[in-house]
Scaffold this motif. Structure first.
Motif, mmCIF file in Angstrom:
data_model
loop_
_atom_site.group_PDB
_atom_site.id
_atom_site.type_symbol
_atom_site.label_atom_id
_atom_site.label_comp_id
_atom_site.label_asym_id
_atom_site.label_seq_id
_atom_site.Cartn_x
_atom_site.Cartn_y
_atom_site.Cartn_z
ATOM 1 N N ALA A 105 0.807 -1.220 0.000
ATOM 2 C CA ALA A 105 0.000 0.000 0.000
ATOM 3 C C ALA A 105 0.841 1.271 0.000
ATOM 4 N N GLN A 106 2.146 1.164 0.149
ATOM 5 C CA GLN A 106 2.998 2.357 0.242
ATOM 6 C C GLN A 106 3.108 3.075 -1.105
ATOM 7 N N ARG A 180 3.986 -7.554 -14.751
ATOM 8 C CA ARG A 180 3.708 -6.130 -14.978
ATOM 9 C C ARG A 180 2.217 -5.826 -14.841
ATOM 10 N N GLU A 181 1.369 -6.803 -15.116
ATOM 11 C CA GLU A 181 -0.080 -6.611 -14.948
ATOM 12 C C GLU A 181 -0.520 -6.958 -13.529
ATOM 13 N N ALA A 182 0.060 -8.007 -12.965
ATOM 14 C CA ALA A 182 -0.409 -8.510 -11.678
ATOM 15 C C ALA A 182 -0.020 -7.617 -10.512
ATOM 16 N N GLN A 185 -2.122 -4.533 -9.822
ATOM 17 C CA GLN A 185 -3.451 -4.905 -9.345
ATOM 18 C C GLN A 185 -3.422 -5.270 -7.872
ATOM 19 N N LEU A 186 -2.384 -5.973 -7.446
ATOM 20 C CA LEU A 186 -2.255 -6.310 -6.032
ATOM 21 C C LEU A 186 -2.003 -5.064 -5.191
ATOM 22 N N LEU A 220 -6.550 -10.464 -5.015
ATOM 23 C CA LEU A 220 -5.601 -11.563 -5.089
ATOM 24 C C LEU A 220 -6.204 -12.757 -5.822
ATOM 25 N N LYS A 221 -7.446 -13.092 -5.513
ATOM 26 C CA LYS A 221 -8.096 -14.198 -6.209
ATOM 27 C C LYS A 221 -8.199 -13.913 -7.703
ATOM 28 N N GLN A 222 -8.532 -12.676 -8.067
ATOM 29 C CA GLN A 222 -8.635 -12.318 -9.486
ATOM 30 C C GLN A 222 -7.296 -12.447 -10.193
ATOM 31 N N VAL A 223 -6.231 -11.999 -9.542
ATOM 32 C CA VAL A 223 -4.895 -12.069 -10.145
ATOM 33 C C VAL A 223 -4.476 -13.520 -10.346
#
Length: 300
Positions: A105-106, A180-182, A185-186, A220-223
């Motif tokens: 989150a930083q 690069r996509e994941a 998103q996280l 996380l589940k989506q990734v």
């Protein structure tokens, strides 16, 4: 940002394999969906309600339905006092989860974490597959030796580890395009929790803390499903329950589900308290967590 480097390096290595195992650690008690507001009248219905909680990513509801109300209240007190993070204690690497979410989150976490990934993991397919094998062997040995597992639960956990290890050996964990996509998103999911400091999770209490984690769990589940072919929701949807036997306030339920292309089967023991059914081994561990002396630090 330099102080975040060690945590970011640990995070990059764990996000793929360990996070998947973490969610499935909870999912081991899962079944097909049901109405979360209706009190279950049978052991298999209780299993299905827990599955529905997980399917929605609602860990707070899962915690309410997994243990009796008086034990839930004791766990909330222990959570606020820093003595436990149950039900997160059911997950591998649970002690690192608050720091991981706070780190993600930083400000600037996307750039730093992607740089660490490119330096250590991009293209390292063989090393990551070897790591998956090693993690699977370690988990198998731990489950075999641990007194936390009864015979039925141990057998189920072994099959679950086999399925996750096989997935880790084939998953494209070293693909930089997927990373690069994941990773962004996280990071976005972590920021939605508002948990910028590990201490904030404890301060929110059991119900509030688990509720705040929900956006990250969902992301996380989506990734995992979209980028790494580990669809946890599909596993929950596929799970079937079969009553095996019931003697008074004790019962056993057979579960069967498909995870990452493999069929996993197991037997769950349940016990009835005040007319409600709960997973017996989960309740036993939760009672132990409620009685812990302070060991969880608020922050690093």
């Amino acid at each position: 940002m330099p102080r975040l480097q060690p945590t970011l390096r640990r995070t990059a290595g764990r996000l793929r394999i360990a996070a998947a195992a973490a969610l499935l650690g909870l999912a081991a008690c899962a079944g097909g969906g049901t109405d979360a507001d209706v009190a279950p009248r049978s052991p298999e219905a209780a299993v299905r309600r827990l599955a529905d909680d997980l399917r929605r990513g609602d860990l707070a509801a899962y915690a309410r339905h997994a243990v009796p109300p008086d034990l839930h209240a004791r766990l909330d007190a222990a959570w606020r006092e820093g003595r436990t993070l149950w039900p997160l204690t059911e997950l591998p690497l649970h002690a690192q989860l608050p720091s991981m979410v706070a780190t993600l989150a930083q400000p600037g976490a996307e750039k730093t974490l992607l740089a660490e990934y490119r330096r250590q993991f991009a293209g390292a397919h063989g090393e990551l597959r070897s790591a998956a094998t090693t993690l699977g062997l370690f988990a198998t040995r731990y489950v075999a030796a641990s007194e936390d597992y009864g015979p039925d639960e141990r057998a189920h956990a072994m099959r679950l580890i086999e399925a996750l290890t096989a997935w880790g050996q084939q998953a494209p964990l070293g693909d930089p395009a997927r990373a690069r996509e994941a990773i962004p998103q996280l990071v976005a999911g972590a920021r939605l929790t508002g948990l910028r400091d590990p201490a904030m999770l404890r301060q929110a209490g059991l119900e509030g803390g688990l509720h705040r984690l929900q956006p990250f769990v969902q992301r996380l589940k989506q990734v995992l499903a979209r980028h790494y072919a580990l669809d946890l929701d599909a596993a929950l949807d596929s799970l079937q329950t079969l009553p095996l036997d019931q003697h008074g306030d004790s019962a056993r339920v057979r579960v069967r589900y498909r995870l990452a292309g493999r069929v996993v089967e197991g037997t769950l023991r349940l016990e009835r308290r005040d007319g409600q059914w709960y997973p017996a081994d989960l309740v036993r561990r939760a009672q132990r967590e409620a009685e812990r002396t302070p060991t969880v630090t608020a922050s690093r």
